[in-house]
Design a protein around this motif. Structure first.
Motif, PDB file in Angstrom:
ATOM      1  N   GLU A 236       0.814  -1.207   0.000  1.00  0.00           N
ATOM      2  CA  GLU A 236       0.000   0.000   0.000  1.00  0.00           C
ATOM      3  C   GLU A 236       0.854   1.266   0.000  1.00  0.00           C
ATOM      4  OE1 GLU A 236      -3.228   0.262  -0.180  1.00  0.00           O
ATOM      5  OE2 GLU A 236      -3.879  -1.815   0.103  1.00  0.00           O
ATOM      6  N   LEU A 237       2.127   1.127   0.346  1.00  0.00           N
ATOM      7  CA  LEU A 237       2.999   2.284   0.512  1.00  0.00           C
ATOM      8  C   LEU A 237       4.003   2.452  -0.617  1.00  0.00           C
ATOM      9  CD1 LEU A 237       3.719   1.805   4.318  1.00  0.00           C
ATOM     10  CD2 LEU A 237       2.232   3.550   3.290  1.00  0.00           C
ATOM     11  N   MET A 238       4.121   1.433  -1.472  1.00  0.00           N
ATOM     12  CA  MET A 238       5.109   1.474  -2.528  1.00  0.00           C
ATOM     13  C   MET A 238       4.552   2.103  -3.799  1.00  0.00           C
ATOM     14  SD  MET A 238       7.786   0.203  -1.104  1.00  0.00           S
ATOM     15  CE  MET A 238       8.823   0.119  -2.575  1.00  0.00           C
ATOM     16  N   ALA A 239       5.446   2.612  -4.626  1.00  0.00           N
ATOM     17  CA  ALA A 239       5.059   3.064  -5.962  1.00  0.00           C
ATOM     18  C   ALA A 239       4.609   1.848  -6.775  1.00  0.00           C
ATOM     19  CB  ALA A 239       6.235   3.759  -6.639  1.00  0.00           C
ATOM     20  N   SER A 240       4.006   2.076  -7.910  1.00  0.00           N
ATOM     21  CA  SER A 240       3.506   0.961  -8.715  1.00  0.00           C
ATOM     22  C   SER A 240       4.634   0.063  -9.198  1.00  0.00           C
ATOM     23  CB  SER A 240       2.694   1.483  -9.904  1.00  0.00           C
ATOM     24  OG  SER A 240       3.497   2.347 -10.703  1.00  0.00           O
ATOM     25  N   GLU A 241       5.828   0.625  -9.415  1.00  0.00           N
ATOM     26  CA  GLU A 241       7.001  -0.141  -9.813  1.00  0.00           C
ATOM     27  C   GLU A 241       8.179   0.283  -8.952  1.00  0.00           C
ATOM     28  OE1 GLU A 241       7.638   0.437 -13.963  1.00  0.00           O
ATOM     29  OE2 GLU A 241       5.757  -0.538 -14.562  1.00  0.00           O
ATOM     30  N   PHE A 242       9.045  -0.669  -8.638  1.00  0.00           N
ATOM     31  CA  PHE A 242      10.137  -0.394  -7.703  1.00  0.00           C
ATOM     32  C   PHE A 242      11.218  -1.455  -7.867  1.00  0.00           C
ATOM     33  CE2 PHE A 242       6.586  -2.668  -5.837  1.00  0.00           C
ATOM     34  CZ  PHE A 242       7.176  -3.864  -5.460  1.00  0.00           C
ATOM     35  N   THR A 243      12.396  -1.152  -7.379  1.00  0.00           N
ATOM     36  CA  THR A 243      13.474  -2.136  -7.362  1.00  0.00           C
ATOM     37  C   THR A 243      13.421  -2.894  -6.040  1.00  0.00           C
ATOM     38  OG1 THR A 243      15.104  -0.672  -6.330  1.00  0.00           O
ATOM     39  CG2 THR A 243      14.893  -0.560  -8.732  1.00  0.00           C
ATOM     40  N   LEU A 244      14.098  -4.014  -5.980  1.00  0.00           N
ATOM     41  CA  LEU A 244      14.160  -4.777  -4.737  1.00  0.00           C
ATOM     42  C   LEU A 244      14.852  -3.978  -3.641  1.00  0.00           C
ATOM     43  CD1 LEU A 244      14.971  -8.423  -5.909  1.00  0.00           C
ATOM     44  CD2 LEU A 244      12.784  -7.498  -5.109  1.00  0.00           C
ATOM     45  N   LEU A 245      15.840  -3.178  -4.032  1.00  0.00           N
ATOM     46  CA  LEU A 245      16.528  -2.360  -3.032  1.00  0.00           C
ATOM     47  C   LEU A 245      15.582  -1.308  -2.459  1.00  0.00           C
ATOM     48  CD1 LEU A 245      19.124  -1.685  -1.530  1.00  0.00           C
ATOM     49  CD2 LEU A 245      19.749  -0.163  -3.429  1.00  0.00           C
ATOM     50  N   GLN A 246      14.765  -0.710  -3.312  1.00  0.00           N
ATOM     51  CA  GLN A 246      13.800   0.273  -2.817  1.00  0.00           C
ATOM     52  C   GLN A 246      12.790  -0.375  -1.874  1.00  0.00           C
ATOM     53  OE1 GLN A 246      12.422   1.701  -6.620  1.00  0.00           O
ATOM     54  NE2 GLN A 246      13.772   3.500  -6.586  1.00  0.00           N
ATOM     55  N   LEU A 247      12.358  -1.583  -2.194  1.00  0.00           N
ATOM     56  CA  LEU A 247      11.444  -2.304  -1.318  1.00  0.00           C
ATOM     57  C   LEU A 247      12.108  -2.604   0.018  1.00  0.00           C
ATOM     58  CD1 LEU A 247       8.770  -3.758  -0.805  1.00  0.00           C
ATOM     59  CD2 LEU A 247       9.743  -5.774  -1.923  1.00  0.00           C
ATOM     60  N   GLN A 248      13.362  -3.075  -0.035  1.00  0.00           N
ATOM     61  CA  GLN A 248      14.089  -3.376   1.198  1.00  0.00           C
ATOM     62  C   GLN A 248      14.243  -2.134   2.055  1.00  0.00           C
ATOM     63  OE1 GLN A 248      17.895  -5.356   0.715  1.00  0.00           O
ATOM     64  NE2 GLN A 248      18.672  -4.478   2.614  1.00  0.00           N
ATOM     65  N   LYS A 249      14.658  -1.029   1.457  1.00  0.00           N
ATOM     66  CA  LYS A 249      14.881   0.199   2.212  1.00  0.00           C
ATOM     67  C   LYS A 249      13.573   0.749   2.786  1.00  0.00           C
ATOM     68  CE  LYS A 249      19.300   0.410   1.744  1.00  0.00           C
ATOM     69  NZ  LYS A 249      20.169   0.183   2.943  1.00  0.00           N
ATOM     70  N   SER A 250      12.469   0.526   2.097  1.00  0.00           N
ATOM     71  CA  SER A 250      11.173   0.980   2.591  1.00  0.00           C
ATOM     72  C   SER A 250      10.761   0.194   3.829  1.00  0.00           C
ATOM     73  CB  SER A 250      10.116   0.853   1.498  1.00  0.00           C
ATOM     74  OG  SER A 250      10.418   1.709   0.410  1.00  0.00           O
ATOM     75  N   ILE A 251      10.971  -1.138   3.788  1.00  0.00           N
ATOM     76  CA  ILE A 251      10.667  -1.958   4.959  1.00  0.00           C
ATOM     77  C   ILE A 251      11.591  -1.594   6.108  1.00  0.00           C
ATOM     78  CG2 ILE A 251      10.652  -4.319   5.849  1.00  0.00           C
ATOM     79  CD1 ILE A 251       9.733  -5.262   3.121  1.00  0.00           C
ATOM     80  N   GLU A 252      12.853  -1.343   5.808  1.00  0.00           N
ATOM     81  CA  GLU A 252      13.795  -0.922   6.846  1.00  0.00           C
ATOM     82  C   GLU A 252      13.347   0.382   7.500  1.00  0.00           C
ATOM     83  OE1 GLU A 252      17.956  -2.857   5.052  1.00  0.00           O
ATOM     84  OE2 GLU A 252      17.514  -0.712   4.813  1.00  0.00           O
ATOM     85  N   SER A 253      12.787   1.291   6.696  1.00  0.00           N
ATOM     86  CA  SER A 253      12.361   2.580   7.250  1.00  0.00           C
ATOM     87  C   SER A 253      11.220   2.389   8.244  1.00  0.00           C
ATOM     88  CB  SER A 253      11.923   3.524   6.125  1.00  0.00           C
ATOM     89  OG  SER A 253      10.684   3.141   5.565  1.00  0.00           O
TER      90      SER A 253
END
Length: 313
Positions: A236-253
């Motif tokens: 629900e918080l991610m952009a429609s497309e993203f890299t795995l690193l962006q996903l990881q950093k978002s969860i870390e945040s």
């Protein structure tokens, strides 16, 4: 518009709502606040809907001018410092909502997004445990343990200290954010506590909030940190497309801890929640990174299946 209502503005008999709206922007977890960051959006919930959640969605839309994705009820609080005309304390229901951060131009002038570690600096362990926790907080906490009225109380306090802060045989548990806040309040290490003497700077105690709203925010932090282990609400918080690193950093945040990169990628592959878009993006070092998106059935799945986050040691 986002409104903050004082006690005199509280409608007698109305249900009051406090909304914790969380977004991830530029890989940072942020929360929508009002009144220079001293309050969460709150006020009477009106009109009454057949479903409280439907009412909250409409309330948020009216107040913030932005759509609300995932929403769930947090807790019902009693604010003994504010009373209705009848003299009874104000009861309010808190909700957690996951949204895409709206442009400032869409918000009322007294509303703004803020990094949630501004309120809980001791919760951000992405670069390891902040050194000042042991240097500043622990002496006060250990004194609180030592000054217990009897041995049973002393042992209970020590166990509580160890569990909250990952000491002794206990590990640091991200989900315990509310317990840590309540312990700091009880010992008098944050400004909301009547025991606070003002000797610790805000950079360590965090920005205070009115009406016990920081406790509401700590409740939301604990709930969301726990939920990302077993339900993919991060979608629900991610952009429609993203890299795995962006996903990881978002969860870390959200979690406040650094994740092990390779273990995280293996976990994502095992959960089978993502699909490649066939596109890539050039990263800072000039190497292309594959773009992904969540599958349409993602919210029917389990993100981490109740397992521990793959924390980097």
């Amino acid at each position: 518009m986002v409104s903050g209502f004082s006690g005199s503005d509280t409608i007698e008999g109305a249900t009051e709502v406090v909304a914790v709206l969380v977004a991830i922007t530029n890989l940072n977890a942020r929360v929508l606040t009002v009144e220079n960051g001293s309050l969460l959006p709150y006020g009477p919930l009106s009109p009454v809907h057949s479903s409280l959640q439907a009412g909250v969605r409409q309330w948020v839309k009216n107040q913030t001018r932005q759509p609300m994705g995932y929403v769930e009820q947090l807790y019902t609080f009693v604010d003994i410092l504010r009373t209705r005309a009848s003299g009874h304390p104000v009861l309010y229901v808190s909700y957690l909502g996951l949204v895409k951060e709206a442009e400032d131009s869409l918000l009322e002038t007294n509303a703004g997004w803020r990094n949630w570690y501004l309120y809980f600096p001791w919760e951000d362990h992405r670069d390891g445990r902040p050194e000042w926790i042991a240097r500043v907080f622990f002496p006060h906490l250990k004194k609180w343990v030592a000054f217990a009225e009897n041995e049973t109380v002393r042992q209970n306090r020590q166990r509580r200290l160890d569990l909250c802060w990952g000491l002794g045989e206990h590990e640091w548990i991200e989900d315990n954010a509310l317990y840590r806040y309540e312990l700091l309040y009880e010992v008098g290490l944050i400004p909301e506590s009547p025991l606070f003497d003002g000797s610790i700077p805000e950079a360590m105690t965090g920005k205070p909030m009115q009406h016990d709203h920081r406790r509401v925010l700590a409740t939301a932090m604990s709930r969301l940190r726990a939920k990302i282990r077993y339900r993919p609400v991060i979608s629900e918080l991610m952009a429609s497309e993203f890299t795995l690193l962006q996903l990881q950093k978002s969860i870390e945040s959200l979690a406040g801890v650094e994740l092990h990169k390779q273990n995280f990628r293996r976990l994502m592959q095992h959960q089978d929640l993502l699909e490649a878009t066939g596109q890539s993006v050039v990263q800072d070092r000039g190497r292309p990174a594959q773009l992904y998106r969540f599958k349409q059935t993602v919210l029917l799945e389990s993100l981490l299946s109740g397992s521990k986050l793959p924390v980097s040691k």
